[in-house]
Design a protein around this motif. Structure first.
Motif, PDB file in Angstrom:
ATOM      1  N   GLN A  42       1.139  -0.950  -0.231  1.00  0.00           N
ATOM      2  CA  GLN A  42       0.368  -0.103  -0.394  1.00  0.00           C
ATOM      3  C   GLN A  42       0.763   1.161   0.134  1.00  0.00           C
ATOM      4  O   GLN A  42       2.012   1.204   0.480  1.00  0.00           O
ATOM      5  CB  GLN A  42      -0.884  -0.005   1.633  1.00  0.00           C
ATOM      6  N   TYR A  43       0.477   1.968  -0.956  1.00  0.00           N
ATOM      7  CA  TYR A  43       1.144   3.410  -0.731  1.00  0.00           C
ATOM      8  C   TYR A  43       0.967   4.267   0.311  1.00  0.00           C
ATOM      9  O   TYR A  43       0.214   4.496   0.242  1.00  0.00           O
ATOM     10  CB  TYR A  43       1.452   3.924  -2.375  1.00  0.00           C
ATOM     11  N   THR A  44       1.862   5.070   1.201  1.00  0.00           N
ATOM     12  CA  THR A  44       1.631   5.807   2.108  1.00  0.00           C
ATOM     13  C   THR A  44       1.286   7.365   1.244  1.00  0.00           C
ATOM     14  O   THR A  44       1.025   8.045   2.623  1.00  0.00           O
ATOM     15  CB  THR A  44       3.095   5.713   2.804  1.00  0.00           C
ATOM     16  N   ARG A  45       1.694   7.521   0.220  1.00  0.00           N
ATOM     17  CA  ARG A  45       0.966   9.322   0.232  1.00  0.00           C
ATOM     18  C   ARG A  45       2.944   9.925   0.446  1.00  0.00           C
ATOM     19  O   ARG A  45       2.201  11.052   0.741  1.00  0.00           O
ATOM     20  CB  ARG A  45      -0.098   9.720   0.935  1.00  0.00           C
ATOM     21  N   VAL A  46       3.538   9.722   0.692  1.00  0.00           N
ATOM     22  CA  VAL A  46       4.564   9.970   0.609  1.00  0.00           C
ATOM     23  C   VAL A  46       5.888   9.308  -0.114  1.00  0.00           C
ATOM     24  O   VAL A  46       5.898   8.604  -0.600  1.00  0.00           O
ATOM     25  CB  VAL A  46       4.739   9.630   2.608  1.00  0.00           C
TER      26      VAL A  46
ATOM     27  N   TRP B  64      16.281  -1.556  17.009  1.00  0.00           N
ATOM     28  CA  TRP B  64      15.778  -0.731  18.592  1.00  0.00           C
ATOM     29  C   TRP B  64      14.299  -1.854  18.812  1.00  0.00           C
ATOM     30  O   TRP B  64      13.859  -1.849  19.156  1.00  0.00           O
ATOM     31  CB  TRP B  64      15.779   0.656  18.629  1.00  0.00           C
ATOM     32  N   ARG B  65      13.863  -1.970  17.466  1.00  0.00           N
ATOM     33  CA  ARG B  65      12.244  -3.117  17.220  1.00  0.00           C
ATOM     34  C   ARG B  65      10.980  -1.514  18.481  1.00  0.00           C
ATOM     35  O   ARG B  65      10.045  -2.662  18.567  1.00  0.00           O
ATOM     36  CB  ARG B  65      11.766  -4.179  18.206  1.00  0.00           C
ATOM     37  N   GLU B  66      11.523  -0.614  18.118  1.00  0.00           N
ATOM     38  CA  GLU B  66      10.695   0.539  18.294  1.00  0.00           C
ATOM     39  C   GLU B  66       9.893   1.015  16.706  1.00  0.00           C
ATOM     40  O   GLU B  66      10.550   1.093  16.019  1.00  0.00           O
ATOM     41  CB  GLU B  66      11.407   1.352  19.390  1.00  0.00           C
ATOM     42  N   CYS B  67       8.419   1.564  16.970  1.00  0.00           N
ATOM     43  CA  CYS B  67       7.886   2.993  15.752  1.00  0.00           C
ATOM     44  C   CYS B  67       7.917   3.475  16.603  1.00  0.00           C
ATOM     45  O   CYS B  67       7.707   4.217  17.801  1.00  0.00           O
ATOM     46  CB  CYS B  67       6.857   1.535  16.195  1.00  0.00           C
ATOM     47  N   GLU B  68       7.625   4.542  15.292  1.00  0.00           N
ATOM     48  CA  GLU B  68       7.893   5.956  15.763  1.00  0.00           C
ATOM     49  C   GLU B  68       6.484   5.909  14.459  1.00  0.00           C
ATOM     50  O   GLU B  68       6.801   5.676  13.474  1.00  0.00           O
ATOM     51  CB  GLU B  68       8.784   6.925  16.073  1.00  0.00           C
ATOM     52  N   PRO B  69       6.029   7.131  14.555  1.00  0.00           N
ATOM     53  CA  PRO B  69       4.680   7.728  13.484  1.00  0.00           C
ATOM     54  C   PRO B  69       6.086   8.416  12.137  1.00  0.00           C
ATOM     55  O   PRO B  69       6.809   8.610  12.233  1.00  0.00           O
ATOM     56  CB  PRO B  69       4.362   8.477  14.047  1.00  0.00           C
ATOM     57  N   LEU B  70       5.845   7.757  10.506  1.00  0.00           N
ATOM     58  CA  LEU B  70       6.421   8.122   9.391  1.00  0.00           C
ATOM     59  C   LEU B  70       6.405   9.708   9.916  1.00  0.00           C
ATOM     60  O   LEU B  70       7.817   9.974   9.529  1.00  0.00           O
ATOM     61  CB  LEU B  70       5.514   7.716   8.454  1.00  0.00           C
ATOM     62  N   GLN B  71       5.269  10.084   9.971  1.00  0.00           N
ATOM     63  CA  GLN B  71       5.316  11.947   9.680  1.00  0.00           C
ATOM     64  C   GLN B  71       6.598  12.381  10.884  1.00  0.00           C
ATOM     65  O   GLN B  71       7.336  13.621   9.618  1.00  0.00           O
ATOM     66  CB  GLN B  71       3.968  12.444  10.039  1.00  0.00           C
ATOM     67  N   ARG B  72       7.313  12.197  11.209  1.00  0.00           N
ATOM     68  CA  ARG B  72       8.775  12.780  12.515  1.00  0.00           C
ATOM     69  C   ARG B  72       9.479  12.701  11.770  1.00  0.00           C
ATOM     70  O   ARG B  72      10.715  13.163  12.173  1.00  0.00           O
ATOM     71  CB  ARG B  72       8.828  11.471  13.502  1.00  0.00           C
ATOM     72  N   ARG B  73       9.624  11.745  11.317  1.00  0.00           N
ATOM     73  CA  ARG B  73      11.300  10.982   9.667  1.00  0.00           C
ATOM     74  C   ARG B  73      11.252  12.214   8.131  1.00  0.00           C
ATOM     75  O   ARG B  73      11.819  11.197   7.645  1.00  0.00           O
ATOM     76  CB  ARG B  73      11.495   9.813  10.022  1.00  0.00           C
ATOM     77  N   LEU B  74       9.822  12.654   7.741  1.00  0.00           N
ATOM     78  CA  LEU B  74       9.753  13.099   6.333  1.00  0.00           C
ATOM     79  C   LEU B  74      11.010  14.157   6.662  1.00  0.00           C
ATOM     80  O   LEU B  74      11.937  14.232   7.051  1.00  0.00           O
ATOM     81  CB  LEU B  74       8.786  13.747   6.477  1.00  0.00           C
ATOM     82  N   GLY B  75      11.658  13.862   4.786  1.00  0.00           N
ATOM     83  CA  GLY B  75      12.794  14.092   4.690  1.00  0.00           C
ATOM     84  C   GLY B  75      13.918  13.802   5.034  1.00  0.00           C
ATOM     85  O   GLY B  75      15.156  14.318   4.350  1.00  0.00           O
TER      86      GLY B  75
END
Length: 106
Positions: free
Chosen positions: A34-38, A76-87
């Motif tokens: 699925q495309y994330t639109r990013v 690290w097997r941790e998750c974070e929102p995709l939006q935090r790492r844009l760019g």
């Protein structure tokens, strides 16, 4: 990998077009990403299952969970929102074609 192409899913099988569906010619081993639109920092579209490089050469996998798109770090097997790492994300492969990246983390 099929990209930007429409197909038919029926009873768990994938057909590239109506003719293949009518002839019963299904493609096997299809994974829908699925495309994330990013897009990543190089303008490459980011899909679920993509392996990305970010923050000091860390590797992560793009996953859909809890109604959003997250980055799951391989080390690290941790998750974070995709939006935090844009760019800063760079697509380097995906979990279907580059399984060795999941094991080695390189």
């Amino acid at each position: 990998m099929l990209s930007g192409q429409w197909g038919i899913f029926y009873c768990g099988d994938y057909y590239e077009d109506c003719r293949d569906f009518e002839d019963g010619i299904a493609l096997n081993n299809i994974a829908v990403m699925q495309y994330t639109r990013v897009k990543d920092k190089n303008g490459v579209c980011i899909y679920e299952g993509d392996i990305v490089r970010y923050f000091k050469n860390e590797l992560a996998v793009i996953v859909y969970q809890n109604g959003g798109v997250d980055i799951r770090s391989l080390s690290w097997r941790e998750c974070e929102p995709l939006q935090r790492r844009l760019g800063e994300l760079e697509v380097i492969g995906n979990i279907y074609e580059n399984k060795d990246l999941l094991v080695t983390g390189r």
